[in-house]
Enzyme design. Structure first.
Site, PDB file in Angstrom:
ATOM      1  N   CYS A  77       0.837  -1.207   0.000  1.00 14.24           N
ATOM      2  CA  CYS A  77       0.000   0.000   0.000  1.00 14.24           C
ATOM      3  C   CYS A  77       0.875   1.261   0.000  1.00 14.24           C
ATOM      4  O   CYS A  77       2.029   1.233  -0.457  1.00 14.24           O
ATOM      5  CB  CYS A  77      -0.974  -0.023   1.172  1.00 14.24           C
ATOM      6  N   ASP A 146      -3.659   1.583   9.694  1.00 18.59           N
ATOM      7  CA  ASP A 146      -4.849   2.438   9.790  1.00 18.59           C
ATOM      8  C   ASP A 146      -5.333   2.518  11.221  1.00 18.59           C
ATOM      9  O   ASP A 146      -5.876   3.537  11.640  1.00 18.59           O
ATOM     10  CB  ASP A 146      -5.943   1.915   8.861  1.00 18.59           C
TER      11      ASP A 146
HETATM   12  C1  RUB Z   1      -4.145   3.293   3.162  1.00 18.56           C
HETATM   13  C2  RUB Z   1      -3.362   2.346   4.015  1.00 18.56           C
HETATM   14  C3  RUB Z   1      -2.074   2.848   4.594  1.00 18.56           C
HETATM   15  C4  RUB Z   1      -2.307   3.397   5.990  1.00 18.56           C
HETATM   16  C5  RUB Z   1      -1.130   4.168   6.535  1.00 18.56           C
HETATM   17  O1  RUB Z   1      -5.385   2.764   2.753  1.00 18.56           O
HETATM   18  O2  RUB Z   1      -3.750   1.237   4.290  1.00 18.56           O
HETATM   19  O3  RUB Z   1      -1.140   1.811   4.711  1.00 18.56           O
HETATM   20  O4  RUB Z   1      -3.436   4.275   5.954  1.00 18.56           O
HETATM   21  O5  RUB Z   1      -0.894   5.359   5.814  1.00 18.56           O
HETATM   22  P1  RUB Z   1      -6.401   3.640   1.851  1.00 18.56           P
HETATM   23  P2  RUB Z   1      -0.192   6.640   6.510  1.00 18.56           P
HETATM   24  O6  RUB Z   1      -5.656   4.012   0.601  1.00 18.56           O
HETATM   25  O7  RUB Z   1      -7.589   2.746   1.619  1.00 18.56           O
HETATM   26  O8  RUB Z   1      -6.783   4.848   2.685  1.00 18.56           O
HETATM   27  O9  RUB Z   1       1.070   6.155   7.140  1.00 18.56           O
HETATM   28  O10 RUB Z   1       0.050   7.608   5.381  1.00 18.56           O
HETATM   29  O11 RUB Z   1      -1.160   7.180   7.512  1.00 18.56           O
END
Ligand code: RUB
Length: 266
Positions: A77, A146
């Site tokens: 991701c 998340d």
């Molecule tokens: C995003 C996702 C990311 C986390 C962490 O999912 O799973 O790994 O949110 O991101 P989506 P960060 O694209 O469905 O929102 O470290 O930038 O908070």
């Protein structure tokens, strides 16, 4: 503001940074007239974003210490916290490579690939199903989160748990980069984190559907990696084994958790 808070709260159910942000800002809203109320919200929102920026930098420095010159990370991701660790390692003069899972169905891995390349990292993109094959070339699995539950379970993009199980089997450490805003206070009182289910058209669009026919599709956006598959949770307050994250959670939230967006609108 409370009405707007409720609307924001209802947009996505899994990532806890949103309710934690609302808690911070709405919890500091005060005053008897519009100008004072507005001022208090603006100043809380700006403090909040400053704290986020600082936390991401501090977390990046901690995570960078785990990465050695010449290491290869595997990502899943797109996580700005995970990228901060790589960025700080690169700033320390370490040369890194990355194997980037494309992350179906929405391909957030492509964003990660571009940003890592801009940092000067040597990037290889793979389809999600190729991850196990390339784990033998990997020194760290590096993902974001998340939400983090009180038992140390890590809620992140669907596919993280399978990657972690495979990584453990191959002996590759799994590092989760997550600011403390990702700690989910409701899990202290036994609530489970709701997993967002997304549109089936992200998996089979109308043309695919016409070809495949009438089949069921499920599209969960996130999954839970049990704490036993996680080696370290890296936060701005240092790194923690997942089982001890609850201590930090209690320090930050105490036993009672406010929900200011639910307070009555007078
Ligand atoms: C995003 C996702 C990311 C986390 C962490 O999912 O799973 O790994 O949110 O991101 P989506 P960060 O694209 O469905 O929102 O470290 O930038 O908070």
């Amino acid at each position: 503001m409370r009405r707007a808070g409720r609307e924001l709260y209802d947009t996505r159910p899994t990532a806890v940074s949103l309710p934690n942000a609302l808690r911070y800002v709405l919890g500091r809203m005060e005053g008897d007239d519009v100008a004072t109320l507005r001022g208090s919200v603006r100043s809380a929102a700006s403090d909040f974003t400053d704290r986020l920026d600082r936390a991401q930098r501090d977390l990046g420095r901690v995570g960078a210490n785990r990465l050695r010159d010449g290491d290869t990370v595997m990502t899943h991701c797109h996580s700005t916290d995970a990228l901060s660790c790589v960025e700080h390692a690169v700033d320390q003069g370490k040369e890194l490579s990355a194997i980037v899972k494309e992350t179906r169905p929405r391909f957030q891995g492509r964003i990660t690939a571009g940003e890592l390349r801009d940092l000067g990292v040597d990037v290889t993109v793979i389809v999600d199903n190729a991850a196990r094959r390339y784990l033998d070339d990997t020194d760290h699995v590096l993902v974001g989160a998340d939400s983090i539950a009180a038992d140390g379970g890590v809620v992140n993009k669907i596919g993280t748990s399978g990657l972690a199980v495979n990584a453990r089997e191959r002996g590759v450490p799994i590092m989760v980069a997550a600011q403390t805003i990702k700690l989910h206070p409701d899990t202290l009182t036994g609530h489970a984190v709701e997993i967002e289910m997304r549109d089936e058209a992200e998996v089979l669009d109308d043309d695919d559907r016409a070809e495949v026919g009438d089949v069921a599709v499920r599209n969960p956006a996130f999954d839970v990696t049990p704490p036993r598959y996680v080696d370290a949770i890296v936060t701005e307050s240092g790194q923690f084994p997942p089982e001890s994250i609850v201590t930090l959670m209690r320090e930050l939230f105490g036993e009672s958790v406010d929900r200011p967006w639910e307070e009555p609108i007078e």
